[in-house]
Design a protein around this motif. Structure first.
Motif, PDB file in Angstrom:
ATOM      1  N   PHE A  38       0.780  -1.238   0.032  1.00  0.00           N
ATOM      2  CA  PHE A  38       0.047  -0.011  -0.059  1.00  0.00           C
ATOM      3  C   PHE A  38       0.836   1.104   0.003  1.00  0.00           C
ATOM      4  CE2 PHE A  38      -2.846  -3.234   1.952  1.00  0.00           C
ATOM      5  CZ  PHE A  38      -3.763  -3.168   1.070  1.00  0.00           C
ATOM      6  N   THR A  39       1.890   1.255   0.855  1.00  0.00           N
ATOM      7  CA  THR A  39       2.783   2.061   0.764  1.00  0.00           C
ATOM      8  C   THR A  39       3.372   2.686  -0.522  1.00  0.00           C
ATOM      9  OG1 THR A  39       3.373   1.957   3.157  1.00  0.00           O
ATOM     10  CG2 THR A  39       4.737   3.291   1.933  1.00  0.00           C
ATOM     11  N   ILE A  40       4.085   1.464  -1.076  1.00  0.00           N
ATOM     12  CA  ILE A  40       4.587   1.677  -2.462  1.00  0.00           C
ATOM     13  C   ILE A  40       3.588   1.967  -3.527  1.00  0.00           C
ATOM     14  CG2 ILE A  40       5.748   0.115  -4.187  1.00  0.00           C
ATOM     15  CD1 ILE A  40       7.184   0.469  -1.645  1.00  0.00           C
ATOM     16  N   PHE A  41       2.496   1.580  -3.139  1.00  0.00           N
ATOM     17  CA  PHE A  41       1.260   2.107  -4.386  1.00  0.00           C
ATOM     18  C   PHE A  41       1.040   3.479  -4.398  1.00  0.00           C
ATOM     19  CE2 PHE A  41      -3.249   2.829  -5.409  1.00  0.00           C
ATOM     20  CZ  PHE A  41      -3.281   2.790  -6.799  1.00  0.00           C
ATOM     21  N   ILE A  42       1.299   4.043  -2.889  1.00  0.00           N
ATOM     22  CA  ILE A  42       0.974   5.694  -2.959  1.00  0.00           C
ATOM     23  C   ILE A  42       2.150   6.330  -3.415  1.00  0.00           C
ATOM     24  CG2 ILE A  42       0.768   7.518  -1.118  1.00  0.00           C
ATOM     25  CD1 ILE A  42      -1.776   5.763  -1.592  1.00  0.00           C
ATOM     26  N   LEU A  43       3.538   5.952  -3.164  1.00  0.00           N
ATOM     27  CA  LEU A  43       4.670   6.480  -3.690  1.00  0.00           C
ATOM     28  C   LEU A  43       4.803   6.586  -5.242  1.00  0.00           C
ATOM     29  CD1 LEU A  43       7.237   5.005  -1.223  1.00  0.00           C
ATOM     30  CD2 LEU A  43       6.381   7.204  -1.299  1.00  0.00           C
ATOM     31  N   LEU A  44       4.270   5.307  -5.599  1.00  0.00           N
ATOM     32  CA  LEU A  44       4.229   5.294  -7.348  1.00  0.00           C
ATOM     33  C   LEU A  44       3.051   6.210  -7.813  1.00  0.00           C
ATOM     34  CD1 LEU A  44       4.762   1.405  -7.789  1.00  0.00           C
ATOM     35  CD2 LEU A  44       6.171   3.380  -7.917  1.00  0.00           C
ATOM     36  N   LEU A  45       2.052   6.238  -7.096  1.00  0.00           N
ATOM     37  CA  LEU A  45       0.953   7.377  -7.497  1.00  0.00           C
ATOM     38  C   LEU A  45       1.547   8.717  -7.447  1.00  0.00           C
ATOM     39  CD1 LEU A  45      -2.156   6.131  -6.346  1.00  0.00           C
ATOM     40  CD2 LEU A  45      -1.775   6.071  -8.529  1.00  0.00           C
ATOM     41  N   VAL A  46       2.128   8.860  -6.429  1.00  0.00           N
ATOM     42  CA  VAL A  46       2.727  10.391  -6.156  1.00  0.00           C
ATOM     43  C   VAL A  46       3.750  10.779  -7.551  1.00  0.00           C
ATOM     44  CG1 VAL A  46       4.444  11.632  -4.959  1.00  0.00           C
ATOM     45  CG2 VAL A  46       2.649  10.530  -3.751  1.00  0.00           C
ATOM     46  N   GLU A  47       4.444   9.739  -7.891  1.00  0.00           N
ATOM     47  CA  GLU A  47       5.526   9.908  -8.909  1.00  0.00           C
ATOM     48  C   GLU A  47       4.749  10.211 -10.367  1.00  0.00           C
ATOM     49  OE1 GLU A  47       8.049   9.328 -12.160  1.00  0.00           O
ATOM     50  OE2 GLU A  47       6.432   7.990 -11.681  1.00  0.00           O
ATOM     51  N   ARG A  48       3.811   9.398 -10.437  1.00  0.00           N
ATOM     52  CA  ARG A  48       3.083   9.532 -11.787  1.00  0.00           C
ATOM     53  C   ARG A  48       2.183  10.738 -11.643  1.00  0.00           C
ATOM     54  NH1 ARG A  48       4.319   6.759 -15.905  1.00  0.00           N
ATOM     55  NH2 ARG A  48       2.536   6.342 -16.755  1.00  0.00           N
ATOM     56  N   LEU A  49       1.602  11.147 -10.412  1.00  0.00           N
ATOM     57  CA  LEU A  49       0.858  12.305 -10.369  1.00  0.00           C
ATOM     58  C   LEU A  49       2.089  13.707 -10.720  1.00  0.00           C
ATOM     59  CD1 LEU A  49      -1.928  13.504  -9.647  1.00  0.00           C
ATOM     60  CD2 LEU A  49      -1.144  13.789  -7.251  1.00  0.00           C
ATOM     61  N   LEU A  50       3.261  13.614 -10.292  1.00  0.00           N
ATOM     62  CA  LEU A  50       4.081  14.725 -10.245  1.00  0.00           C
ATOM     63  C   LEU A  50       4.707  14.900 -11.881  1.00  0.00           C
ATOM     64  CD1 LEU A  50       6.138  14.562  -7.216  1.00  0.00           C
ATOM     65  CD2 LEU A  50       4.695  16.522  -7.829  1.00  0.00           C
ATOM     66  N   ALA A  51       4.667  13.460 -12.528  1.00  0.00           N
ATOM     67  CA  ALA A  51       4.945  13.488 -13.898  1.00  0.00           C
ATOM     68  C   ALA A  51       3.931  14.169 -14.778  1.00  0.00           C
ATOM     69  CB  ALA A  51       5.198  12.008 -14.394  1.00  0.00           C
ATOM     70  N   LEU A  52       2.575  13.764 -14.281  1.00  0.00           N
ATOM     71  CA  LEU A  52       1.669  14.333 -15.014  1.00  0.00           C
ATOM     72  C   LEU A  52       1.247  15.974 -14.705  1.00  0.00           C
ATOM     73  CD1 LEU A  52      -1.326  13.775 -16.662  1.00  0.00           C
ATOM     74  CD2 LEU A  52      -2.244  13.588 -14.520  1.00  0.00           C
ATOM     75  N   TRP A  53       1.664  16.216 -13.747  1.00  0.00           N
ATOM     76  CA  TRP A  53       1.691  17.523 -13.419  1.00  0.00           C
ATOM     77  C   TRP A  53       2.552  18.402 -14.326  1.00  0.00           C
ATOM     78  CZ3 TRP A  53       5.663  20.661 -11.214  1.00  0.00           C
ATOM     79  CH2 TRP A  53       5.063  22.055 -10.951  1.00  0.00           C
ATOM     80  N   SER A  54       3.934  17.725 -14.362  1.00  0.00           N
ATOM     81  CA  SER A  54       5.004  18.724 -15.375  1.00  0.00           C
ATOM     82  C   SER A  54       4.714  18.702 -16.619  1.00  0.00           C
ATOM     83  CB  SER A  54       6.263  17.983 -14.767  1.00  0.00           C
ATOM     84  OG  SER A  54       6.370  16.434 -15.172  1.00  0.00           O
ATOM     85  N   THR A  55       4.045  17.235 -17.249  1.00  0.00           N
ATOM     86  CA  THR A  55       3.720  17.179 -18.405  1.00  0.00           C
ATOM     87  C   THR A  55       2.657  18.333 -18.867  1.00  0.00           C
ATOM     88  OG1 THR A  55       2.512  15.565 -18.369  1.00  0.00           O
ATOM     89  CG2 THR A  55       4.641  15.119 -19.175  1.00  0.00           C
ATOM     90  N   GLY A  56       1.698  18.245 -17.949  1.00  0.00           N
ATOM     91  CA  GLY A  56       0.750  19.320 -18.040  1.00  0.00           C
ATOM     92  C   GLY A  56       1.193  20.754 -18.137  1.00  0.00           C
ATOM     93  N   ALA A  57       1.756  21.020 -17.199  1.00  0.00           N
ATOM     94  CA  ALA A  57       2.588  22.517 -17.011  1.00  0.00           C
ATOM     95  C   ALA A  57       3.386  22.862 -18.353  1.00  0.00           C
ATOM     96  CB  ALA A  57       3.380  22.401 -16.022  1.00  0.00           C
ATOM     97  N   ALA A  58       3.707  21.846 -19.080  1.00  0.00           N
ATOM     98  CA  ALA A  58       4.569  22.173 -20.321  1.00  0.00           C
ATOM     99  C   ALA A  58       3.654  21.975 -21.463  1.00  0.00           C
ATOM    100  CB  ALA A  58       5.478  21.181 -20.316  1.00  0.00           C
ATOM    101  N   ASN A  59       2.382  21.814 -21.191  1.00  0.00           N
ATOM    102  CA  ASN A  59       1.342  21.960 -22.322  1.00  0.00           C
ATOM    103  C   ASN A  59       1.266  20.680 -23.171  1.00  0.00           C
ATOM    104  OD1 ASN A  59      -0.838  23.855 -22.166  1.00  0.00           O
ATOM    105  ND2 ASN A  59       0.376  25.357 -23.402  1.00  0.00           N
ATOM    106  N   TYR A  60       1.703  19.595 -22.560  1.00  0.00           N
ATOM    107  CA  TYR A  60       1.627  18.433 -23.405  1.00  0.00           C
ATOM    108  C   TYR A  60       0.237  17.706 -23.146  1.00  0.00           C
ATOM    109  CZ  TYR A  60       6.849  17.951 -23.924  1.00  0.00           C
ATOM    110  OH  TYR A  60       7.910  18.201 -24.386  1.00  0.00           O
ATOM    111  N   PRO A  61      -0.159  17.013 -23.885  1.00  0.00           N
ATOM    112  CA  PRO A  61      -1.575  16.679 -24.046  1.00  0.00           C
ATOM    113  C   PRO A  61      -1.915  15.687 -22.738  1.00  0.00           C
ATOM    114  CG  PRO A  61      -0.577  15.501 -25.852  1.00  0.00           C
ATOM    115  CD  PRO A  61       0.355  16.574 -25.311  1.00  0.00           C
ATOM    116  N   THR A  62      -2.938  15.560 -22.368  1.00  0.00           N
ATOM    117  CA  THR A  62      -3.311  14.714 -21.083  1.00  0.00           C
ATOM    118  C   THR A  62      -3.404  13.336 -21.737  1.00  0.00           C
ATOM    119  OG1 THR A  62      -4.592  16.599 -20.207  1.00  0.00           O
ATOM    120  CG2 THR A  62      -4.890  14.462 -19.333  1.00  0.00           C
ATOM    121  N   PRO A  63      -2.723  12.323 -20.869  1.00  0.00           N
ATOM    122  CA  PRO A  63      -2.947  11.057 -21.525  1.00  0.00           C
ATOM    123  C   PRO A  63      -4.201  10.390 -20.976  1.00  0.00           C
ATOM    124  CG  PRO A  63      -1.519  11.173 -19.496  1.00  0.00           C
ATOM    125  CD  PRO A  63      -1.891  12.577 -19.747  1.00  0.00           C
TER     126      PRO A  63
END
Length: 162
Positions: free
Chosen positions: A105-130
């Motif tokens: 469960f902890t690992i799942f939360i950490l991996l979600l945080v990583e994916r969320l930050l990656a999504l945020w950074s691509t969104g900030a750079a105006n990349y299309p939403t996956p």
């Protein structure tokens, strides 16, 4: 001050290299959606077991290398891996002592945080939403955590990584 030799640095970096290779290994198009976050899983393991050696700097460097290898937005994985490494360093004493089933469960939360930050950074750079399939990767990676943990634990015992 005399520094003590650190055992197993090559094993740690070799395991991260294997993670990079698994990440860039060609897969059929349909399987790319399910590609686990190999490097993140390996980084989390080493942060949990070797917090005095593997930290935020290694997380940032590893993420930056992954950005270069995969051709993603520069800093996307570096930011996520730095935050994940920081969180694991803060939690490592608690996570190490809980059973493997609860670690998931902890690992799942950490991996979600990583994916969320990656999504945020691509969104900030105006990349299309996956698509929503973007969120399958943390689930697949979490399911692999018990095997990654056992394999890396055995490797670290075999090669006396300390």
């Amino acid at each position: 001050m005399i520094s003590q030799p650190q055992n197993g640095s090559s094993v740690i970096y070799l395991s991260l290299l294997v993670g990079f290779i698994l990440t860039i290994m060609p897969l059929p198009e349909w399987a790319n959606t399910f590609r686990p976050q190999w490097v993140a899983l390996i980084l989390i393991y080493w942060c949990m077991t070797m917090p005095e050696r593997i930290g935020v700097g290694v997380g940032w460097s590893t993420g930056f290398l992954l950005d270069v290898l995969t051709g993603t937005l520069l800093g996307q994985h570096a930011l996520g891996f730095s935050v994940v490494a920081y969180l694991m360093l803060r939690l490592h004493l608690r996570v190490r002592v809980i059973p493997l089933r609860q670690q998931v469960f902890t690992i799942f939360i950490l991996l979600l945080v990583e994916r969320l930050l990656a999504l945020w950074s691509t969104g900030a750079a105006n990349y299309p939403t996956p698509s929503l399939w973007y969120w399958v990767t943390p689930v697949v990676s979490t399911l692999l955590w018990p095997w990654i943990y056992i394999i890396l634990r055995d490797i670290s015992h075999r090669f006396h990584v300390s």
